[in-house]
Scaffold this active site. Structure first.
Site, mmCIF file in Angstrom:
data_model
loop_
_atom_site.group_PDB
_atom_site.id
_atom_site.type_symbol
_atom_site.label_atom_id
_atom_site.label_comp_id
_atom_site.label_asym_id
_atom_site.label_seq_id
_atom_site.Cartn_x
_atom_site.Cartn_y
_atom_site.Cartn_z
ATOM 1 N N ARG A 1 0.838 -1.200 0.000
ATOM 2 C CA ARG A 1 0.000 0.000 0.000
ATOM 3 C C ARG A 1 0.871 1.247 0.000
ATOM 4 N NH1 ARG A 1 -4.784 -1.398 4.410
ATOM 5 N NH2 ARG A 1 -5.551 -3.265 3.358
ATOM 6 N N SER B 1 -11.017 -5.166 14.175
ATOM 7 C CA SER B 1 -11.009 -4.107 13.175
ATOM 8 C C SER B 1 -12.152 -4.271 12.187
ATOM 9 C CB SER B 1 -9.666 -4.094 12.438
ATOM 10 O OG SER B 1 -9.375 -5.364 11.899
ATOM 11 N N ASP C 1 -13.243 -2.101 0.240
ATOM 12 C CA ASP C 1 -13.170 -3.316 -0.579
ATOM 13 C C ASP C 1 -14.144 -4.402 -0.151
ATOM 14 O OD1 ASP C 1 -11.749 -3.874 1.780
ATOM 15 O OD2 ASP C 1 -10.453 -5.314 0.784
ATOM 16 N N SER D 1 -8.136 -1.219 0.869
ATOM 17 C CA SER D 1 -9.142 -1.513 1.878
ATOM 18 C C SER D 1 -9.922 -0.283 2.311
ATOM 19 C CB SER D 1 -8.495 -2.219 3.067
ATOM 20 O OG SER D 1 -9.475 -2.675 3.973
ATOM 21 N N HIS D 2 -9.817 0.071 3.583
ATOM 22 C CA HIS D 2 -10.607 1.156 4.166
ATOM 23 C C HIS D 2 -9.900 2.499 4.058
ATOM 24 C CE1 HIS D 2 -7.803 -0.517 6.997
ATOM 25 N NE2 HIS D 2 -7.847 0.574 7.730
ATOM 26 N N ASP E 1 -16.852 -1.399 3.988
ATOM 27 C CA ASP E 1 -15.717 -0.512 3.724
ATOM 28 C C ASP E 1 -15.342 -0.481 2.248
ATOM 29 O OD1 ASP E 1 -14.622 -3.087 3.577
ATOM 30 O OD2 ASP E 1 -12.655 -2.382 4.232
ATOM 31 N N ASP F 1 -14.687 -5.990 2.834
ATOM 32 C CA ASP F 1 -14.399 -7.076 3.773
ATOM 33 C C ASP F 1 -14.672 -6.708 5.233
ATOM 34 O OD1 ASP F 1 -12.240 -5.391 4.152
ATOM 35 O OD2 ASP F 1 -10.702 -6.885 3.726
ATOM 36 N N ARG F 2 -14.985 -5.458 5.514
ATOM 37 C CA ARG F 2 -15.268 -5.056 6.893
ATOM 38 C C ARG F 2 -16.743 -4.699 7.059
ATOM 39 N NH1 ARG F 2 -10.008 -2.393 9.475
ATOM 40 N NH2 ARG F 2 -8.459 -3.294 8.076
ATOM 41 N N LYS G 1 -12.108 -11.964 5.329
ATOM 42 C CA LYS G 1 -13.232 -11.421 6.075
ATOM 43 C C LYS G 1 -14.257 -10.911 5.079
ATOM 44 C CE LYS G 1 -10.327 -7.340 7.110
ATOM 45 N NZ LYS G 1 -8.979 -7.898 6.945
#
Length: 539
Positions: free
Chosen positions: A21, A361, A275, A112-113, A273, A277-278, A372
């Site tokens: 990232r 998280s 992508d 991600s987020h 989020d 997964d959260r 996740k």
């Protein structure tokens, strides 16, 4: 035509727990993305003629890097690339496709987020054949290759149409553009009782945060489950997430929280989020922490068809509260405490040792994929509400009445000077031996350590995974530096107080944790090291 391009290494391409990232402008440097992708391909064994899955969360630079990755895959001997329409695949959907297609692995383009846009973040992660993130031995090999790479291979081809479903070719490699949503939606329908959820006539608000989950949520929640049109908010994925931070917490999803605390709240509120997964779970008048959500989902999972036969085990990351452990004990099944990172759960899931896993998280999931999965958690909650006819608050109150309550919060100090953060952790590790027996207010330290994990599936050992300070009575504080940011360091402080069934189960969380907050600062000297008197984000 395949072109071999001379290049020189970059010194900053060490992948973290969720891949590489960096800021967009870093990835826009000549050869930067190509170097990393070629390093991945150089490490992958058996790629000749194999299937590779590629998709991302739609953030800025997504299409451009996917185009490069496809042409590089063709030049490196892959037989087929499966890519989501428009370059879109949520992280759990990508994991599902890898598993369904028997792919050798996949490139997931996401940060991600983290925020998106020309001045924000981008990322590339490699997932292996089980659908989960690459283990350390693979990411270490990728990093080693990035340090010596001197060329990459890429096919010359016309721009690839990512929007047209169907097949095309570059040389001998087939490019298959698929419906990003259909396979994942079908998987969810096979796990949960959609008829019961539809028949319960629940109301809900789902905030997709202008991120990847929008199309999935619209298809599943509004079309297949019959929730009213508009139940999915911010449902169109945007390259910059609408200028918002796509992190489903009480700071960045404040509008949803305020709605759920209002007199006009629907039955259920949730968010996902960048992508997909959260997740964030909020009932009418009650926020459910990710740690509690994991425990409550595990305790009630048998109400969903896929888990009616019971769970093999429950796994949680070390910083996640011990609430899930109490459920495992009550169900008579194993509980596993792992380092942060879904790859550790993947080993347990592959070995058939666990069924449901979760991280504080905001990540929970099960053995249906190896990531996740935000929408999975939302749908399991809906299945539980439909099967019981109870509200989120009733589910929570009854759960605490049975298992006790782990009051919990995470304090994030973001963008901390890296040297100052490292000094804090170094000093903290240096005093672990003298902490047991010391008192901080009414709290007495029972034990303190630097968490290490021996994986029961392969015997591998992961050290220095976070400092734990355990107090008498089941409360604790944990200190970790996060590897998911792109600038500075994020110090994460996890605060937990256990109240038994006979204790205070309906008190204010901040009030119950105040003494542990004070102890955490006294132990780690957070103010002295960081200059911060309060965290940037509390979740």
């Amino acid at each position: 035509m395949i072109e071999t391009v001379a290049t020189t290494p970059f010194t900053d391409q060490k992948p973290g727990t969720s891949g590489l990232r960096k800021k967009v402008k870093v990835f826009q440097q000549a050869h930067y993305a190509e170097n990393f992708i070629q390093s991945v391909f150089d490490v992958v064994k058996g790629k000749q003629g194999a299937t590779l899955v590629i998709g991302g969360d739609g953030r800025f630079l997504n299409r451009e890097v996917i185009d490069k990755a496809i042409r590089m895959a063709a030049a490196n001997g892959f037989g087929r690339v499966v890519v989501g329409q428009g370059g879109i695949l949520s992280t759990p959907a990508a994991s599902n496709i890898i598993r369904q297609r028997g792919a050798i692995g996949g490139l997931v383009l996401s940060a991600s987020h983290n925020p998106g846009g020309p001045d924000e973040d981008f990322g590339i992660k490699y997932n292996i054949a089980n659908g989960g993130p690459a283990p350390e031995k693979v990411t270490d090999a990728i990093h080693a290759r990035t340090k010596s790479i001197d060329e990459y291979r890429i096919a010359s081809a016309a721009s690839i149409d990512l929007d047209a479903i169907g097949e095309s070719q570059i040389g001998e490699m087939v490019i298959e553009v698929i419906d990003s949503v259909a396979d994942y939606a079908d998987l969810m329908q096979s796990l949960f009782d959609f008829t019961a959820i539809r028949g319960a006539e629940l109301t809900m608000a789902f905030d997709a945060m202008s991120a990847v989950t929008g199309p999935y949520a619209k298809e599943i929640l509004e079309r297949r489950l019959g929730f009213a049109e508009g139940s999915v908010r911010n449902g169109t994925p945007l390259e910059d997430f609408g200028g918002h931070h796509p992190d489903p917490n009480l700071v960045h999803a404040r509008e949803l929280y305020d709605l759920m605390m209002s007199p006009h709240a629907p039955d259920f509120g949730a968010a996902s989020d960048g992508d997909g997964d959260r997740n964030l779970i909020i009932g009418r008048g009650i926020f459910i922490t990710p740690s509690d959500s994991l425990a409550m989902l595990a305790a009630n999972a048998h109400l969903a068809p896929a888990y009616a036969g019971g769970l093999k085990g429950i796994a949680r990351s070390m910083p996640t509260s011990a609430a899930a452990d109490r459920v495992a004990d009550g169900l008579g099944i194993p509980a596993y405490e792992t380092p942060t990172g879904w790859k550790f759960f993947g080993n347990l899931l592959d070995a058939g040792m666990a069924t449901i896993c979760g991280e504080e998280s905001a990540g929970t999931g099960s053995d249906h994929v190896r990531e996740k999965d935000g929408l999975w958690a939302v749908l399991l909650w809906l299945n539980i509400l439909a099967a019981t006819g109870k509200s989120v608050k009733q589910i929570a109150d009854e759960h605490w009445g049975r298992f006790g309550r782990n009051y919990y919060a995470r304090h994030d100090y973001e963008g901390v000077d890296s040297a100052a953060a490292d000094a804090l952790m170094t000093e903290l590790r240096g005093k672990l031996g003298e902490l047991p027996g010391q008192s901080f207010g009414l709290l007495t330290v029972e034990a303190a350590d630097d968490f290490a994990y021996e994986d029961p599936t392969d015997g591998s050992v992961s050290r220095k995974q976070g400092v734990r300070v355990l107090f008498a009575g089941g409360s604790r504080v944990v200190f970790r530096l996060s590897g998911t940011g792109t600038s500075g360091a994020t110090l994460r402080v996890y605060l937990e107080r256990y109240e038994p069934v006979a204790g205070r189960l309906d008190a204010d969380t901040a009030e119950m944790l105040a003494e542990i907050v004070a102890a955490a600062d006294a132990i780690a000297e957070i103010v002295r090291h960081t200059g911060r008197t309060q965290p940037d984000v509390v979740t």
